[in-house]
Write a protein that holds these residues in place. Structure first.
Motif, mmCIF file in Angstrom:
data_model
loop_
_atom_site.group_PDB
_atom_site.id
_atom_site.type_symbol
_atom_site.label_atom_id
_atom_site.label_comp_id
_atom_site.label_asym_id
_atom_site.label_seq_id
_atom_site.Cartn_x
_atom_site.Cartn_y
_atom_site.Cartn_z
ATOM 1 N N LYS A 183 165.831 -15.766 -1.352
ATOM 2 C CA LYS A 183 166.285 -16.610 -0.418
ATOM 3 C C LYS A 183 168.042 -16.943 0.110
ATOM 4 O O LYS A 183 168.350 -17.444 1.336
ATOM 5 C CB LYS A 183 165.890 -18.026 -1.538
ATOM 6 C CG LYS A 183 164.523 -18.287 -1.502
ATOM 7 C CD LYS A 183 164.062 -19.297 -2.329
ATOM 8 C CE LYS A 183 162.297 -19.867 -1.938
ATOM 9 N NZ LYS A 183 161.910 -20.694 -3.841
ATOM 10 N N ASP A 198 162.301 -13.648 -5.474
ATOM 11 C CA ASP A 198 161.968 -14.732 -4.572
ATOM 12 C C ASP A 198 163.436 -15.494 -4.622
ATOM 13 O O ASP A 198 164.105 -16.074 -3.216
ATOM 14 C CB ASP A 198 160.655 -16.260 -5.202
ATOM 15 C CG ASP A 198 161.291 -17.684 -5.278
ATOM 16 O OD1 ASP A 198 160.062 -17.953 -3.816
ATOM 17 O OD2 ASP A 198 162.070 -18.425 -4.623
ATOM 18 N N LEU A 249 167.436 -22.082 -7.251
ATOM 19 C CA LEU A 249 166.771 -21.770 -5.979
ATOM 20 C C LEU A 249 165.587 -21.393 -6.126
ATOM 21 O O LEU A 249 164.062 -20.759 -5.402
ATOM 22 C CB LEU A 249 167.048 -20.375 -4.832
ATOM 23 C CG LEU A 249 168.352 -20.852 -4.181
ATOM 24 C CD1 LEU A 249 169.081 -19.748 -3.224
ATOM 25 C CD2 LEU A 249 168.554 -21.817 -3.163
ATOM 26 N N ASN A 250 164.788 -21.720 -6.946
ATOM 27 C CA ASN A 250 163.757 -21.247 -7.469
ATOM 28 C C ASN A 250 162.578 -22.045 -8.500
ATOM 29 O O ASN A 250 162.720 -22.437 -9.650
ATOM 30 C CB ASN A 250 163.431 -20.040 -7.855
ATOM 31 C CG ASN A 250 161.786 -19.529 -8.722
ATOM 32 O OD1 ASN A 250 160.769 -19.830 -9.653
ATOM 33 N ND2 ASN A 250 161.190 -18.846 -8.576
ATOM 34 N N GLY A 251 161.976 -22.705 -8.340
ATOM 35 C CA GLY A 251 161.504 -23.743 -9.414
ATOM 36 C C GLY A 251 160.651 -23.792 -10.603
ATOM 37 O O GLY A 251 160.769 -24.353 -11.827
ATOM 38 N N THR A 252 160.281 -22.651 -9.818
ATOM 39 C CA THR A 252 159.193 -21.863 -11.217
ATOM 40 C C THR A 252 159.676 -21.590 -12.564
ATOM 41 O O THR A 252 159.664 -22.348 -13.159
ATOM 42 C CB THR A 252 158.297 -20.947 -10.597
ATOM 43 O OG1 THR A 252 157.945 -21.144 -9.609
ATOM 44 C CG2 THR A 252 157.308 -20.647 -12.017
ATOM 45 N N GLY A 308 162.385 -28.504 -4.804
ATOM 46 C CA GLY A 308 162.863 -26.571 -3.772
ATOM 47 C C GLY A 308 160.856 -26.170 -3.354
ATOM 48 O O GLY A 308 161.001 -25.664 -3.128
ATOM 49 N N ALA A 309 159.968 -26.881 -3.443
ATOM 50 C CA ALA A 309 158.161 -26.237 -3.937
ATOM 51 C C ALA A 309 157.809 -28.453 -3.963
ATOM 52 O O ALA A 309 158.010 -29.143 -3.796
ATOM 53 C CB ALA A 309 158.698 -25.030 -5.277
ATOM 54 N N LYS A 312 159.490 -17.368 3.644
ATOM 55 C CA LYS A 312 160.753 -16.506 3.252
ATOM 56 C C LYS A 312 160.797 -14.765 4.054
ATOM 57 O O LYS A 312 161.257 -14.590 3.507
ATOM 58 C CB LYS A 312 161.178 -16.797 2.009
ATOM 59 C CG LYS A 312 160.055 -17.054 0.655
ATOM 60 C CD LYS A 312 160.419 -17.215 -0.378
ATOM 61 C CE LYS A 312 159.240 -17.136 -1.598
ATOM 62 N NZ LYS A 312 158.795 -18.238 -0.887
ATOM 63 N N ASP A 325 158.215 -14.531 -8.138
ATOM 64 C CA ASP A 325 159.339 -15.817 -9.500
ATOM 65 C C ASP A 325 160.346 -15.341 -10.666
ATOM 66 O O ASP A 325 161.175 -15.416 -10.339
ATOM 67 C CB ASP A 325 158.553 -17.334 -9.314
ATOM 68 C CG ASP A 325 157.928 -17.665 -8.503
ATOM 69 O OD1 ASP A 325 158.912 -18.026 -7.023
ATOM 70 O OD2 ASP A 325 156.695 -18.401 -8.776
HETATM 71 N N1 HSE Z 1 157.120 -19.925 -6.465
HETATM 72 C C1 HSE Z 1 158.659 -20.809 -5.242
HETATM 73 C C2 HSE Z 1 159.094 -21.680 -6.503
HETATM 74 C C3 HSE Z 1 158.148 -21.805 -4.098
HETATM 75 O O1 HSE Z 1 158.748 -21.459 -7.745
HETATM 76 O O2 HSE Z 1 160.497 -22.430 -6.093
HETATM 77 C C4 HSE Z 1 159.250 -22.051 -2.891
HETATM 78 O O3 HSE Z 1 159.498 -20.891 -2.763
#
Ligand code: HSE
Length: 398
Positions: free
Chosen positions: A200, A196, A153-156, A295-296, A100, A191
């Motif tokens: 995106k 991040d 848009l961020n899984g973490t 998403g990850a 990205k 994150d």
């Molecule tokens: N660190 C990102 C997340 C990984 O947690 O979404 C995917 O881009």
């Protein structure tokens, strides 16, 4: 037969090799011929892995090999990813990337270069992992003026926020657990500070509006300032706190933000839990739509990269259809943005806060703190009122 090279044998790169091998026959059926990896470029050797016999440490092995027509870039960062990708495209090879940072910074230029060389530059895996959102924007939504793209848009961070809400756990404890599980990076800054998802949403809006959206121009707040009071208040009101990246068009002006938001139970984003992502896209003809998925993750992201590889091999001319002009889209400041806020104050300030924020409702929280929902007000007026009253914390309401 297509020969591929993979640059970067980390989590995603090794996933790409795995999918190419695991689904070799299926890929042949989709692409019309086998697609095998001929090289894996990395600094390390990876003995005992499927990459062992494919390893090279020299980019020129890939660039100068006429058999290689598709290159996967899963190195991350821009140096050396950017010069390497440029070299590959200049040598007439299609490039598929999950990176990205590369796409946000150099996507427009690399796309143009690929067009002039009659090859593909595809980057589905750079946003939303396995969710086919870029291809959807470039294909399925082209009949619409896009009015809004908003999403998790961020899984973490979604994993962390879900645990904090459902288990009443503290931010630092959940972050540590996420790191131990391999969900969060050892350095989680990109994150948890929102960089991040900011990158995106910049990519998604650049693709949707066909112009450059600089990620530096997007107001960004991460999740580190969320207090236990905010979580308690969200739970008592029946909803959740989500880190939302959004981009909106209104009367020819563009607004963007990355911030934690309170979402009520009737908002579909409220039900997106754990490391899942969801992207709400509103068009002027199609109305409200939503894409949801992982998403990850290694295989999920590799699936998106390999789908790009197959499309590059098919020669669908996908890159030629993408409009992304070098012109920069101006993002408005947030001062005049209007919304309600969920605000926490010391309980002895409730009367003063109700007046300052035009709040009717109040909810008692633990530790002598009270939560209020403000009337709809501008960001600027909210800040002035907060400075006057002195608040404990606040969360924007979606
Ligand atoms: N660190 C990102 C997340 C990984 O947690 O979404 C995917 O881009």
């Amino acid at each position: 037969m297509s020969k591929a090279a993979i640059m970067g044998y980390g989590t995603i790169g090794s996933g790409v090799l795995k999918v190419l091998m695991m689904n070799r026959e299926l890929i042949k059926r989709s692409a019309g011929d086998y697609i095998d990896a001929k090289y894996v470029l990395d600094l390390k050797d990876f003995p005992g892995t499927p990459a062992e016999k494919l390893i090279t440490h020299n980019i020129d092995d890939i660039v100068n090999d006429p058999e290689v027509d598709i290159v996967v870039e899963t190195m991350g960062g821009t140096n050396p990813a950017y010069p390497f990708v440029k070299k590959c495209i200049e040598a007439g090879k299609s490039v598929c990337t999950s990176n990205k940072e590369l796409v946000e910074k150099h996507g427009q230029e690399l796309l143009e270069l690929a067009k002039t060389k009659n090859v593909d530059f595809l980057f589905e895996a750079s946003c939303g992992g396995g969710i086919p959102v870029i291809r959807a924007l470039n294909c399925a939504y082209v009949a619409d003026e896009i009015e809004e793209i908003s999403g998790i848009l961020n899984g973490t961070t979604n994993f962390i926020l879900t645990k904090m809400l459902k288990e009443g756990a503290a931010y630092a404890d959940v972050l540590r657990e996420a790191q131990d599980m391999g969900i969060a990076e050892r350095n989680p800054e990109a994150d948890v500070e929102g960089h991040d998802p900011c990158r995106k949403i910049a990519i998604l809006s650049s693709v949707a509006y066909g112009k450059n959206v600089n990620f530096e121009s997007i107001y960004t707040e991460g999740i580190t300032g969320i207090t236990p009071y905010d979580m308690e208040f969200a739970k008592k009101r029946g909803g959740a706190i989500k880190l939302i990246a959004s981009f909106r068009e209104k009367e020819g002006k563009y607004y963007a933000m990355v911030s934690p938001f309170f979402v009520s139970e009737d908002n579909a984003l409220c039900a997106v839990n754990g490391a899942y992502n969801a992207i709400y896209i509103k068009g002027n003809a199609v109305g409200s739509t939503m894409l949801y998925g992982s998403g990850a993750g290694m295989m999920e992201t590799a699936s998106a990269v390999v789908a790009d590889v197959v499309n590059a091999a098919r020669g669908t001319g996908e890159t030629k259809r993408v409009v992304w002009l070098p012109e920069t889209l101006k993002i408005e400041g947030i001062d005049e943005d209007r919304r309600s806020f969920m605000v926490c104050v010391q309980s002895d300030k409730v009367a003063q806060a109700k007046e300052a924020f035009g709040a009717a409702e109040s909810v008692e929280l633990s530790g002598g703190v009270t939560g209020l929902i403000t009337k709809e007000m501008s960001e600027k007026d909210f800040k002035a009122a907060s400075d006057k009253v002195g608040i404990v914390s606040r969360i924007r309401v979606k």
